[in-house]
Structures are given as structure tokens and as C-alpha cells.
Design an enzyme around this catalytic site. Structure first.
Site, PDB file in Angstrom:
ATOM      1  N   HIS A  34       0.888  -1.167   0.000  1.00  0.00           N
ATOM      2  CA  HIS A  34       0.000   0.000   0.000  1.00  0.00           C
ATOM      3  C   HIS A  34       0.928   1.219   0.000  1.00  0.00           C
ATOM      4  O   HIS A  34       2.013   1.174   0.586  1.00  0.00           O
ATOM      5  CB  HIS A  34      -0.816   0.132   1.285  1.00  0.00           C
ATOM      6  CG  HIS A  34      -1.703  -1.007   1.645  1.00  0.00           C
ATOM      7  ND1 HIS A  34      -1.265  -2.115   2.312  1.00  0.00           N
ATOM      8  CD2 HIS A  34      -3.042  -1.174   1.459  1.00  0.00           C
ATOM      9  CE1 HIS A  34      -2.291  -2.922   2.530  1.00  0.00           C
ATOM     10  NE2 HIS A  34      -3.379  -2.389   2.015  1.00  0.00           N
ATOM     11  N   ASP A  60       2.339   2.015   3.395  1.00  0.00           N
ATOM     12  CA  ASP A  60       3.321   1.097   4.006  1.00  0.00           C
ATOM     13  C   ASP A  60       4.743   1.559   3.737  1.00  0.00           C
ATOM     14  O   ASP A  60       5.657   1.244   4.483  1.00  0.00           O
ATOM     15  CB  ASP A  60       3.270  -0.312   3.379  1.00  0.00           C
ATOM     16  CG  ASP A  60       1.896  -0.907   3.334  1.00  0.00           C
ATOM     17  OD1 ASP A  60       1.109  -0.604   4.224  1.00  0.00           O
ATOM     18  OD2 ASP A  60       1.642  -1.690   2.396  1.00  0.00           O
TER      19      ASP A  60
HETATM   20  C1  XUL Z   1      -7.286  -6.346   5.122  1.00  0.00           C
HETATM   21  C2  XUL Z   1      -6.585  -6.829   3.901  1.00  0.00           C
HETATM   22  C3  XUL Z   1      -5.776  -5.821   3.173  1.00  0.00           C
HETATM   23  C4  XUL Z   1      -5.851  -5.957   1.697  1.00  0.00           C
HETATM   24  C5  XUL Z   1      -5.163  -4.863   0.939  1.00  0.00           C
HETATM   25  O1  XUL Z   1      -7.984  -7.319   5.790  1.00  0.00           O
HETATM   26  O2  XUL Z   1      -6.657  -7.989   3.564  1.00  0.00           O
HETATM   27  O3  XUL Z   1      -4.467  -5.936   3.613  1.00  0.00           O
HETATM   28  O4  XUL Z   1      -5.307  -7.171   1.276  1.00  0.00           O
HETATM   29  O5  XUL Z   1      -5.613  -3.604   1.282  1.00  0.00           O
END
Ligand code: XUL
Ligand code: CO
Length: 434
Positions: free
Chosen positions: A100, A103
Site C-alpha cells: 500500500h 506502508d
Molecule cells: C485487510 C486486507 C488488506 C488488503 C489490501 O484485511 O486484507 O491488507 O489485502 O488492502
């Protein structure tokens, strides 16, 4: 170079008899399974958020991990974090990773400053990727942690947050394209509600549908050839999330004309939260033609929340890969470890061992799934069970009407005879392989 993983050598395949905790016993990237290298079947990815950004907090307590890249609010520590991440990729040798925006870069005081930080880290990643085999499976935007997203991103009652979300996703899609990413993911953690008392659900769904159409338009505009993926989850952090499960997502995609543009990223733990099994979600997506990628992990069956543990259950994983292989395997998708350590697992070695174990479990599951497919026992049982539909009389039943069928049944020319579903026999069959 950091010294975070000092003394941990690259992980080698040593075979099933190895007792070395930091060796692969089943994951042998070059081993050919059903005509394809294991690495190319599984397409493992490491999730930057759990392995590097998460600090060990839970709802009752804060940080337990102390990493060389803490605190994470500076560009200098973002680079140390990236150095350590790529050192871990070198040790594990997995082909992909995922992130993300939040992150990998420190949040700035403005959108422009956050973007400047983000672009600098993306360039830093690009340099590191140019000298390695590791690639980007997918990028995504974190539109759920910062307080601006507390009432949703594209479903926010405030149109300015919709605009901010659009701008954010644009930057993350640009970065994904720049790094050669193979997919772009949208998981709507706050795309849902806390209470219907303050929520106009119909309006929010329309906004989410419009937003996803803008994402698809932008994909085509910039020439991104990867897959746009939506990740279902029923709740947490929202009380209710609109992308509840695979079937709900498919209905949403169809309503907004996106069923041929967007596929699903299915997560084991999210399936459990929705009251399903992982293979249910995968089988639903394959039946509807929207299987894209998977987030591999497991939930604690007692806790009732999203524990994101590393997988360690071969039968569960084998059935998941069974449905994936029967669908032809991954194309742009892969197996992303959306899994985190327990907060007491403090050491660098824990992080490596967790991934080694997860990769080995998946390899065992894949081999078991392939063996079941090659043996053909489940397919033969299915063909036998549905054989009536392959007869001329069976085919004709789908092309007639109620009156005709009534007449045939009423005259006694059709009289069903119940047959065993053979569930236990099939379960015993599966147990021969797992
Ligand atoms: C949350 C989740 C996230 C997604 C990406 O439960 O799975 O990490 O994979 O935003
Ligand atoms: Co996930």
C-alpha cells in the site's frame, strides 16, 4: 545494507527429510508440477504491510517490534525499511511483493508532500528491482487508516473525500504501472457502514460503482495491462463492508457493468469471516469467471476476527489450489502472504521462518491438488453424478417448459430415483492425497 537479517543465509530446498527450520522441505521452485514450474504456479508475494510496516500492535496494546526502521515517519527510515525488505526478498527468493502507499512512505503534511515521498520510494524500489528478479504482484492504496477515511473513501458522504480517493488511487496506479506491477487491488475496508442510521446505502453503492468505473477508465488511459482486482471482506474495520464476499462482489460488478473488467482477490481469512470456506469463495469466483489472485493466510477459528496468521493447514490449502488449478491456474494473479507474525514473535528469524513455513504449506497443497487432478477421481465422480444432464433427455429438459415437464412427470415417464451423494467416500479420497 542493514544488518537486520545478518547471519540468515538464502533459503535452500533441502527436501522433505530436512530438519533445518530455515530450509524449504516442499517448495522447490524448479520442480515441475502439471507441466509448469512450482514457482510459476504459486507466484508467491510478500506483503510489505505485515512484514515491514506493522509494529506488533493489537486492539489492547501497542508496538512490540523494535526495528531499525522505526519510527517510520521519516524518509531516511523508509529507505532502511526498503533495504531490509529487499534483503528479505533475497533470502526467501519469492518472485513478487505487494504494497500500500502508506506502508512504504511517510505521510507528509499535504497530499503533495506525501506524493513526493511516495514517488521517491517508488524510484528507490525501481533501482533495487532492476538488479533482482523480484517483481510487483500488485500495488494498492491504503484508504482506511488515516482519519480522513473514517467514513469511507469512494463511499464517503463528503464529496471532497471521494475526490481525494480518486487522486490517491491515480498515484498508486501510476506507481504500479511504473514498477511493472501485474495487478492493481482495491480493498474497501471503510467502504461500508457503522450504522444504517446515518447511511444512504443506495447512494454510496452508486458512488462506489462510479469510482470503480473511473479506475477502469484510467487503467485503459495509461495503458496498464494488468488486472484490476477487488478484495471481498464482510466486515472489520467497518461493521458491514459492501464487498461482502465473492458472490456479492460479482453482483456489484454486474450492476455497474464491470464484470468483464474487474476480477477478485480472495483472502482465506475473509472467507472465514463471511461464514464460508476458502474453497467456497474460490469455487464461486471460478464459476462466475472472476478469479484473479489470492491473499493466503488463515484465521483463528475461535477468535472471530481477522487474525491474518500464516497458513499451516495442508487440507485447506490443497482444496484451495485444487479449484485454482481446475480453473487453469493464475494468469496475472498469485499467492500473496497477507499474513503477519504473532506480536510475541520478535525476531528477524521469526519473519523468515513464518514465510518458509507458509511457502512449504502452499507447495504441499499445490502438489496434493495436482495429484488429485492427475488422478481424476473427483472429476470422475462429478461426471458420474451429473451424467443424466449429458443424455439427450437431460439436455432437452433445459429447453422445454413447465407444462411439458409436468406432462412427463404426471404420466409417470419421469420418476426420480434418489442416489447417494457419496460425501464420506469423497472425503476419504481427498485424505489419500493430503
Ligand atoms: C485487510 C486486507 C488488506 C488488503 C489490501 O484485511 O486484507 O491488507 O489485502 O488492502
Ligand atoms: Co488481503
Amino acid at each position: 545494507m542493514t544488518d537486520f537479517f545478518a547471519n540468515i543465509a538464502p533459503i535452500a530446498f533441502e527436501g522433505a527429510d530436512s530438519t533445518n527450520p530455515l530450509a524449504f522441505r516442499h517448495y522447490n521452485p524448479d520442480e515441475v508440477v502439471m507441466g509448469k514450474r512450482m514457482e510459476d504456479h504459486l507466484r508467491f508475494a510478500i506483503a510489505y504491510w505485515h512484514s515491514f510496516a506493522w509494529e506488533g500492535g493489537d486492539p489492547f496494546g501497542g508496538q512490540t517490534f523494535e526495528r531499525p526502521w522505526h519510527p517510520q515517519d521519516q524518509m531516511a527510515t523508509a529507505k532502511i525499511k526498503a533495504d531490509a525488505a529487499f534483503e528479505m526478498f533475497d533470502i526467501l527468493g519469492q518472485p513478487y511483493f505487494c504494497w500500500h502507499d502508506a506502508d512504504i512512505r511517510p505521510e507528509g503534511d499535504s497530499f503533495a508532500e506525501s506524493l513526493k515521498n511516495f514517488e521517491a520510494v517508488i524510484d528507490y524500489f525501481g533501482e533495487k528491482m532492476s538488479s533482482r528478479d523480484v517483481k510487483l504482484l500488485w500495488g494498492t492504496a491504503n484508504m482506511f487508516s488515516h482519519r480522513r477515511w473514517m467514513s469511507g473513501a469512494s463511499t464517503n458522504p463528503d464529496p471532497d473525500v471521494f475526490a481525494y480517493s480518486a487522486a490517491t488511487v491515480k498515484t498508486c496506479m501510476d506507481a504500479t504501472l511504473k514498477l511493472g506491477g501485474e495487478n492493481y487491488v482495491l480493498w474497501g475496508g471503510r467502504e461500508g457502514y457503522e450504522t444504517l442510521l446515518n447511511t444512504d446505502m443506495g447512494r454510496e453503492l452508486d458512488h462506489m460503482g462510479r469510482f470503480l468505473n473511473m479506475v477502469v477508465d484510467y487503467k485503459h488511459k495509461i495503458g496498464f495491462t494488468g488486472t484490476i482486482l477487488v478484495e471481498p471482506k464482510p466486515q472489520e474495520p467497518s461493521k458491514h463492508q459492501y464487498d461482502y464476499d465473492a458472490a456479492t462482489c460479482f453482483g456489484f460488478l454486474q450492476k455497474y457493468g464491470l464484470e468483464n473488467e474487474v476480477k477478485l482477490n480472495l483472502e482465506q481469512g475473509h472467507a472465514i469471516l463471511a461464514g464460508h470456506s476458502f474453497e467456497h469463495e474460490i469455487a464461486t469466483a471460478t464459476a462466475l469467471g472472476v478469479l484473479g489472485s489470492i491473499d493466503m493466510n488463515r484465521n483463528d477459528y475461535q477468535s472471530g476476527w481477522d487474525t491474518d496468521q500464516f497458513p499451516n493447514n495442508v487440507p485447506e490449502v490443497a482444496l484451495a489450489y485444487y479449484h485454482i488449478l481446475r480453473d487453469g491456474g493464475f494468469s496475472t494473479g498469485g499467492t500473496n502472504f497477507d499474513a503477519k507474525l504473532r506480536r510475541q514473535s520478535l525476531d528477524a528469524e521469526d519473519l523468515i521462518a513464518a514465510h518458509v513455513g507458509g511457502m512449504d504449506i502452499c507447495a504441499r497443497g499445490l502438489k496434493a491438488a495436482a495429484a488429485m487432478i492427475e488422478d481424476g477421481g473427483l472429476d470422475a465422480a462429478l461426471s458420474e453424478r451429473y451424467a443424466g444432464w449429458d443424455t439427450d433427455a437431460g439436455k432437452a429438459m433445459l429447453n422445454t417448459d413447465l407444462d411439458t415437464l409436468f406432462n412427463q412427470v404426471h404420466s409417470g415417464s419421469i420418476a426420480p430415483a434418489p442416489k447417494s451423494g457419496r460425501q464420506e467416500i469423497l472425503e476419504n479420497y481427498v485424505n489419500r492425497f493430503v
